[in-house]
Write a protein that holds these residues in place. Structure first.
Motif, short mmCIF file in Angstrom:
data_model
loop_
_atom_site.label_atom_id
_atom_site.label_comp_id
_atom_site.label_asym_id
_atom_site.label_seq_id
_atom_site.Cartn_x
_atom_site.Cartn_y
_atom_site.Cartn_z
N TRP A 73 0.84 -1.18 -0.09
CA TRP A 73 -0.06 0.14 0.03
C TRP A 73 0.84 1.16 0.10
N LYS A 74 0.88 1.84 -1.33
CA LYS A 74 2.16 2.84 -1.34
C LYS A 74 1.74 4.32 -0.61
N GLY A 75 2.71 4.84 -0.13
CA GLY A 75 2.52 5.96 0.77
C GLY A 75 4.07 6.77 0.71
N ASN A 76 4.61 7.46 1.75
CA ASN A 76 5.50 8.18 1.54
C ASN A 76 6.84 7.24 1.80
N ASP A 77 8.07 7.91 1.91
CA ASP A 77 9.45 7.11 2.17
C ASP A 77 9.28 6.41 3.35
N THR A 78 8.79 6.54 4.40
CA THR A 78 8.79 5.68 5.58
C THR A 78 7.95 4.40 5.39
N THR A 79 8.52 3.39 5.67
CA THR A 79 8.19 2.01 5.12
C THR A 79 7.93 0.99 6.31
N ILE A 80 6.94 0.32 6.48
CA ILE A 80 6.44 -0.63 7.51
C ILE A 80 6.54 -1.90 6.76
N LEU A 81 7.07 -2.90 7.59
CA LEU A 81 7.10 -4.17 7.01
C LEU A 81 6.16 -5.20 8.00
N LEU A 144 9.26 -2.71 11.83
CA LEU A 144 9.10 -4.20 11.39
C LEU A 144 7.94 -4.65 12.44
N VAL A 145 6.75 -5.07 12.04
CA VAL A 145 5.78 -5.52 12.83
C VAL A 145 5.49 -7.16 12.70
N GLY A 146 5.55 -7.83 13.65
CA GLY A 146 5.44 -9.28 13.40
C GLY A 146 4.29 -9.90 14.37
N HIS A 147 3.52 -10.83 13.88
CA HIS A 147 2.62 -11.59 14.93
C HIS A 147 2.93 -13.03 15.06
N GLU A 167 14.33 0.99 12.84
CA GLU A 167 14.26 1.97 14.15
C GLU A 167 13.51 1.47 15.25
N LYS A 168 12.47 0.83 14.92
CA LYS A 168 11.33 0.13 15.95
C LYS A 168 10.62 -1.09 15.47
N MET A 169 10.43 -2.08 16.54
CA MET A 169 9.72 -3.13 16.04
C MET A 169 8.80 -3.35 17.03
N VAL A 170 7.52 -3.99 16.45
CA VAL A 170 6.34 -4.30 17.28
C VAL A 170 6.36 -5.99 17.20
N LYS A 272 -4.10 1.58 18.28
CA LYS A 272 -3.61 3.11 18.84
C LYS A 272 -2.43 2.93 19.25
N LYS A 273 -2.37 2.18 20.30
CA LYS A 273 -0.94 2.21 21.06
C LYS A 273 0.22 2.04 20.04
N ILE A 274 -0.02 0.92 19.31
CA ILE A 274 1.23 0.62 18.32
C ILE A 274 1.27 1.69 17.47
N ALA A 275 0.53 2.33 16.92
CA ALA A 275 0.62 3.55 15.98
C ALA A 275 1.22 4.69 16.79
N SER A 276 0.90 4.98 18.03
CA SER A 276 1.66 5.97 18.85
C SER A 276 3.24 5.70 19.21
N PHE A 277 3.47 4.55 19.34
CA PHE A 277 4.88 3.74 19.56
C PHE A 277 5.66 4.10 18.35
N LEU A 278 5.22 3.77 17.28
CA LEU A 278 5.84 3.83 16.04
C LEU A 278 6.05 5.27 15.46
N PHE A 279 5.07 6.20 15.60
CA PHE A 279 5.04 7.36 15.14
C PHE A 279 5.24 8.49 15.81
#
Length: 282
Positions: A73-81, A144-147, A167-170, A272-279
């Protein structure tokens, strides 16, 4: 009735493998490994993809003898895997995507080995981590986000590859000790010590992994990246104390506890907590 049939069927397979090990131990060990490493669910039909994946840009990547699928899902230069777990696929991230998209980031989800539209019958963490590295080299993700086993793969990846761009992992619902998983499997089938020892040797010979060190808590101890660990106290798939083990050794991670979400951890408040942590730039 179904539980009784499943119990008898499972024990019958174990009995067959045990008998086979008396005559052909190598074949018995290979059969036990195949049953252990081959997912029964999580495949996708390329002609009938979930709607959330049809909205993405799809790409097939070739790595060694394998190929794996990604959805972007294309967006800006910040990338989440995004890295899914056992018997799942990239569509499992549908609920969290709106929270991640609010940042304007580019989001990439992949199908793991033997899952989704990716090739193979066998799932293993080192191979999955090599897929992550192909994408990391190409797209330079910051997050990087993994389940579940995908989360453990993220821990393995960062411990082994030491990617300075991350920079950050979930880490969501991750198991820690691989020995626990393997012991549960051999106990479920009532497999003998020959099979257990053979499986242990298989990991050492093929992946250069000692099972004592093939644990989330060991990987976490080698990671300096900022992390968020989330686990539910009612998780019956991966017990809560597995997350506690990881949290104790990951010095740069925060530990978020939930209750009543189970293993899936689908929850707006958590997202919301995850988004707050990442961004959050603070």
């Amino acid at each position: 009735m179904k539980k009784t049939f499943k119990f008898i069927f499972t024990k019958s397979i174990g009995l067959y493998i045990n008998i086979l090990s008396l005559v052909y131990p190598d074949k018995a060990i290979q059969l036990a490994y195949s049953l252990f490493s081959e997912p029964r669910d999580g495949r996708l039909d390329k002609n009938n993809l979930p709607e959330i994946l049809r909205e993405a840009v799809t790409e097939t990547h070739f790595h060694n003898k394998d190929h794996f699928q990604t959805y972007t899902w294309k967006g800006n230069d910040t990338t989440i895997l995004l890295v899914h777990g056992w018997e799942s696929n990239a569509s499992r991230w549908e609920n969290i995507l709106p929270y991640l998209k609010q940042s304007g980031s580019t989001i990439i989800a992949l199908d793991g080995p033997a899952h989704g539209l990716s090739s193979g019958k066998e799932f293993n963490i080192p191979q999955y981590a090599s897929f992550i590295d192909v994408l990391a080299q190409k797209h330079q993700p910051q997050y990087l986000v993994g389940h579940s086993l995908g989360a453990k793969t993220c821990l393995y990846y960062q411990a082994e590859y030491q990617n300075q761009n991350i920079e950050k992992m979930v880490i969501l619902g991750s198991p820690s000790d691989f020995k626990v998983i393997l012991t549960n499997y051999t106990n479920m089938l009532s497999l003998n010590t020959t099979i257990y020892s053979g499986l242990e040797k298989h990991y050492l010979d093929n992946f250069k992994l000692k099972l004592d060190n093939f644990s989330g808590k060991y990987f976490a101890s080698k990671i300096h990246t900022k992390g968020l660990i989330a686990h539910d106290t009612n998780d019956t798939i991966v017990l809560f104390n597995e997350a506690e083990k990881i949290a104790k050794t990951w010095k740069n991670a925060v530990f978020v506890t939930t209750k009543g979400l189970g293993h899936s951890l689908h929850d707006d408040i958590l997202y919301k907590k995850i988004a707050s942590f990442l961004f959050d730039t603070n």
